[in-house]
Write a protein that holds these residues in place. Sequence first.
Motif, PDB file in Angstrom:
ATOM      1  N   GLN A  22      -2.701  11.039   9.564  1.00  0.00           N
ATOM      2  CA  GLN A  22      -3.112  11.503  10.886  1.00  0.00           C
ATOM      3  C   GLN A  22      -2.283  10.884  12.002  1.00  0.00           C
ATOM      4  O   GLN A  22      -2.428  11.268  13.160  1.00  0.00           O
ATOM      5  N   LEU A  79      -9.388  14.851   6.837  1.00  0.00           N
ATOM      6  CA  LEU A  79      -8.281  15.555   7.487  1.00  0.00           C
ATOM      7  C   LEU A  79      -8.776  16.687   8.382  1.00  0.00           C
ATOM      8  O   LEU A  79      -8.029  17.172   9.236  1.00  0.00           O
ATOM      9  N   ARG A  89      -9.873  15.249  13.856  1.00  0.00           N
ATOM     10  CA  ARG A  89      -8.885  14.395  14.510  1.00  0.00           C
ATOM     11  C   ARG A  89      -9.354  12.939  14.449  1.00  0.00           C
ATOM     12  O   ARG A  89     -10.500  12.627  14.813  1.00  0.00           O
ATOM     13  N   ASP A  90      -8.501  12.055  13.991  1.00  0.00           N
ATOM     14  CA  ASP A  90      -8.839  10.642  13.815  1.00  0.00           C
ATOM     15  C   ASP A  90     -10.030  10.451  12.885  1.00  0.00           C
ATOM     16  O   ASP A  90     -10.729   9.425  12.954  1.00  0.00           O
TER      17      ASP A  90
END
Length: 233
Positions: free
Chosen positions: A154, A95, A98-99
């Motif tokens: 996400q 987490l 990003r991605d």
Amino acid sequence: MGTRLGKLDRSRVADTALHVLNDVGLEGLALRRIANELNVQAPALYWHFKNKQELLDEMATELMRRMLEPLEGIEAATWQEHLAASARVTRRTLLGYRDGAKVFSGTRFTANHHAIPLERFLEVWTGEGASVRGGARAWFTAHTFAVGYVIEEQSVYPLPGGSRDPVYEPDGRAHRLEGYPLAAQAGWEFFGDLDKGFEESLAAIVAGVDVTLMRPGRRAPAPDAGGGGVTGQ
């Protein structure tokens, strides 16, 4: 070749790629962008990585390396606590990028960091007389769940610490699913409190592992087998 950051190697490129990832996401991640960040020409990176997949493999390996300290710091009295804590570490780490879960999923590690926490868990697991096979399945199940859960998270919160994508607002989803009241209600479980959802699902997995892999003889009877549940009361 040198850079303003020091010697250019696979580890430094992966570290820089993870930094760039937070800016552009997985779709925008390109060797040229990473090269610009490192102040080198793009061909210099092809000396280390033939293609983007090789870079992703190294990035996943770097993410695994960053999990090692918290994984090794787990103090658990039981295999249940250990398995749950390790899944939480995986989620928390991914987490942070990003991605991050998409980068981690489906890649091949280029080093053996992943064997360290697995070995430790299996020592705890087999110490209770259970098989390596069952422990391996338990570990794989818990961690693939964690990775998959973060992929969905996400989508709801694309940026670490950012705001919720309006598409995943439960009220709006319920409105779009008018006519399907039960499916609309389920949206609150899917996309409402994601922390709570993770913990409840993880608890279900650990409980299932206990009766199917650790002690299969304790498996609950089928609903039509009579009795009032596991205890028969």
